[in-house]
Motif scaffolding. Structure first.
Motif, mmCIF file in Angstrom:
data_model
loop_
_atom_site.group_PDB
_atom_site.id
_atom_site.type_symbol
_atom_site.label_atom_id
_atom_site.label_comp_id
_atom_site.label_asym_id
_atom_site.label_seq_id
_atom_site.Cartn_x
_atom_site.Cartn_y
_atom_site.Cartn_z
ATOM 1 N N PHE A 199 115.072 -54.713 81.178
ATOM 2 C CA PHE A 199 115.775 -53.992 80.125
ATOM 3 C C PHE A 199 115.997 -54.877 78.898
ATOM 4 N N GLU A 200 116.070 -54.220 77.754
ATOM 5 C CA GLU A 200 116.443 -54.869 76.514
ATOM 6 C C GLU A 200 117.307 -53.918 75.709
ATOM 7 N N ALA A 201 118.037 -54.467 74.772
ATOM 8 C CA ALA A 201 118.863 -53.636 73.900
ATOM 9 C C ALA A 201 118.831 -54.217 72.499
ATOM 10 N N GLU A 202 118.968 -53.337 71.536
ATOM 11 C CA GLU A 202 118.946 -53.765 70.138
ATOM 12 C C GLU A 202 120.245 -53.383 69.457
ATOM 13 N N ASN A 227 121.432 -49.582 71.555
ATOM 14 C CA ASN A 227 120.628 -48.753 72.452
ATOM 15 C C ASN A 227 119.880 -49.595 73.472
ATOM 16 N N LEU A 228 119.819 -49.068 74.666
ATOM 17 C CA LEU A 228 119.150 -49.741 75.785
ATOM 18 C C LEU A 228 117.748 -49.189 75.926
ATOM 19 N N ARG A 229 116.795 -50.081 76.172
ATOM 20 C CA ARG A 229 115.399 -49.641 76.276
ATOM 21 C C ARG A 229 114.713 -50.303 77.465
ATOM 22 N N LYS A 230 113.702 -49.609 77.952
ATOM 23 C CA LYS A 230 112.817 -50.187 78.956
ATOM 24 C C LYS A 230 111.434 -49.595 78.740
ATOM 25 N N PRO A 231 110.400 -50.405 78.681
ATOM 26 C CA PRO A 231 109.061 -49.905 78.357
ATOM 27 C C PRO A 231 108.475 -49.004 79.441
ATOM 28 N N TYR A 256 125.638 -58.535 74.306
ATOM 29 C CA TYR A 256 125.436 -59.027 72.941
ATOM 30 C C TYR A 256 126.760 -59.548 72.416
ATOM 31 N N PHE A 257 126.719 -60.801 71.930
ATOM 32 C CA PHE A 257 127.904 -61.383 71.306
ATOM 33 C C PHE A 257 127.650 -61.586 69.814
ATOM 34 N N SER A 258 126.532 -62.234 69.507
ATOM 35 C CA SER A 258 126.173 -62.500 68.119
ATOM 36 C C SER A 258 124.738 -63.014 68.114
ATOM 37 N N GLY A 259 124.212 -63.251 66.920
ATOM 38 C CA GLY A 259 122.887 -63.856 66.831
ATOM 39 C C GLY A 259 121.776 -62.824 66.889
ATOM 40 N N ASP A 260 120.724 -63.164 67.581
ATOM 41 C CA ASP A 260 119.535 -62.309 67.669
ATOM 42 C C ASP A 260 119.940 -60.901 68.102
ATOM 43 N N THR A 261 119.529 -59.925 67.324
ATOM 44 C CA THR A 261 119.981 -58.558 67.592
ATOM 45 C C THR A 261 119.201 -57.887 68.715
ATOM 46 N N LEU A 262 118.124 -58.471 69.164
ATOM 47 C CA LEU A 262 117.370 -57.945 70.302
ATOM 48 C C LEU A 262 117.709 -58.799 71.507
ATOM 49 N N VAL A 263 118.293 -58.174 72.494
ATOM 50 C CA VAL A 263 118.808 -58.899 73.648
ATOM 51 C C VAL A 263 117.991 -58.522 74.881
ATOM 52 N N GLN A 264 117.583 -59.525 75.617
ATOM 53 C CA GLN A 264 116.845 -59.281 76.861
ATOM 54 C C GLN A 264 117.812 -59.340 78.040
ATOM 55 N N GLY A 265 117.582 -58.463 79.009
ATOM 56 C CA GLY A 265 118.443 -58.456 80.179
ATOM 57 C C GLY A 265 117.645 -58.538 81.463
ATOM 58 N N ILE A 266 118.315 -58.178 82.535
ATOM 59 C CA ILE A 266 117.664 -58.202 83.839
ATOM 60 C C ILE A 266 116.895 -56.911 84.053
ATOM 61 N N CYS A 301 123.807 -45.646 72.583
ATOM 62 C CA CYS A 301 125.208 -46.068 72.609
ATOM 63 C C CYS A 301 125.657 -46.306 71.175
ATOM 64 N N ASN A 302 126.761 -45.692 70.804
ATOM 65 C CA ASN A 302 127.359 -45.932 69.496
ATOM 66 C C ASN A 302 128.798 -46.369 69.689
ATOM 67 N N TYR A 303 129.255 -47.236 68.822
ATOM 68 C CA TYR A 303 130.619 -47.735 68.939
ATOM 69 C C TYR A 303 131.372 -47.507 67.636
ATOM 70 N N SER A 304 132.677 -47.453 67.779
ATOM 71 C CA SER A 304 133.546 -47.330 66.618
ATOM 72 C C SER A 304 134.653 -48.356 66.763
ATOM 73 N N TYR A 305 134.540 -49.413 65.980
ATOM 74 C CA TYR A 305 135.496 -50.512 66.014
ATOM 75 C C TYR A 305 135.721 -50.986 64.585
ATOM 76 N N GLY A 306 136.850 -51.623 64.338
ATOM 77 C CA GLY A 306 137.104 -52.168 63.015
ATOM 78 C C GLY A 306 136.232 -53.363 62.704
ATOM 79 N N ALA A 307 135.839 -54.092 63.727
ATOM 80 C CA ALA A 307 134.967 -55.246 63.561
ATOM 81 C C ALA A 307 133.842 -55.125 64.582
ATOM 82 N N THR A 308 132.841 -55.977 64.456
ATOM 83 C CA THR A 308 131.735 -55.931 65.413
ATOM 84 C C THR A 308 132.231 -56.399 66.774
#
Lengths: 113, 114
Positions: free
Chosen positions: A63-66, A75-79, A50-60, A23-30
């Motif tokens: 899944f995780e995303a960085e 990008n979304l990942r799953k081992p 993801y809002f802010s803070g730790d750039t590695l986010v754990q989900g349900i 996933c890639n985004y194009s925005y003027g700000a984060t």
């Protein structure tokens, strides 16, 4: 213009293999960033955000995303993928304080037994 | 109910007919959103309500589309004189508060215009 891009329309993986959806985004700000999953006939279910803070986010569902600011990616990942993970995955973004989500076009995941 | 519900789940209309799609948000949720999801695409924003007030209708594709939420709970999306290009899944979402907050999505209504 603000946009969210998911470069892969379809991805096929074997059960038990690792997964990465781009996933890639194009925005003027984060922006605030989200991953949703949509199973056939179902609504969108939030996997993680993801809002802010730790750039590695754990989900349900394992899944995780960085978040990588330098690459404007989330990008979304799953081992290890399970057959039940077969679905369509959407990345979405919105700017802080706004309600209007912008979605990518989705990546359809197929899982081979 | 526990989640956002939508009815009907499937709707087939002949070109030129009017349709009405219903959304029941999560009880107590202030904000309600409608999205249009064309085949092979991600959802696209149509309109936003905060309670009964329609604060943003910038995504409605034409004046044939009309949405209301008269009592600040149930919402109806109406499409007049349907066209083939209106065929899509219409998703409703609600969130607890106004402004930004996590949106919870319903299962959608699949509209097919023949």
């Amino acid at each position: 213009a603000q946009s969210v891009t998911q470069p892969d329309i379809h991805i096929t993986v074997s059960e038990g293999a690792s997964l990465e959806l781009r996933c890639n985004y194009s925005y003027g700000a984060t922006p605030y960033l989200f991953w949703y999953v949509q199973s056939p006939g179902q609504g969108l279910q939030l996997l993680l955000k993801y809002f802010s803070g730790d750039t590695l986010v754990q989900g349900i569902k394992g899944f995780e995303a960085e978040f990588k600011r330098s690459q404007s990616s989330f990008n979304l990942r799953k081992p290890s993928v399970h057959w039940s993970d077969a679905a369509e995955y959407f990345c979405a973004a919105t700017l802080s304080g706004t309600y209007k989500y912008i979605f990518g076009t989705g990546t359809r995941l197929k899982v081979l037994a | 109910g526990a989640g956002v519900s939508q009815s009907p789940r499937y709707k087939v209309a002949k070109r030129g007919q009017d349709v009405a799609l219903r959304c029941d948000p999560i009880s107590g949720h202030v904000s309600l959103f409608w999205y249009q999801q064309a085949l092979g695409q991600g959802p696209e924003f149509l309109t936003y309500f905060q309670n009964e007030a329609q604060l943003d209708k910038s995504g409605l594709p034409s004046d044939r589309f009309f949405a209301e939420r008269p009592e600040g709970s149930v919402s109806t999306l109406k499409i007049q004189r349907t066209q083939q290009e209106d065929s899509a899944v219409y998703l409703c979402a609600s969130s607890l508060t106004g402004g930004f907050n996590e949106q919870f999505f319903g299962p959608g209504t699949r509209l097919t215009v023949l």
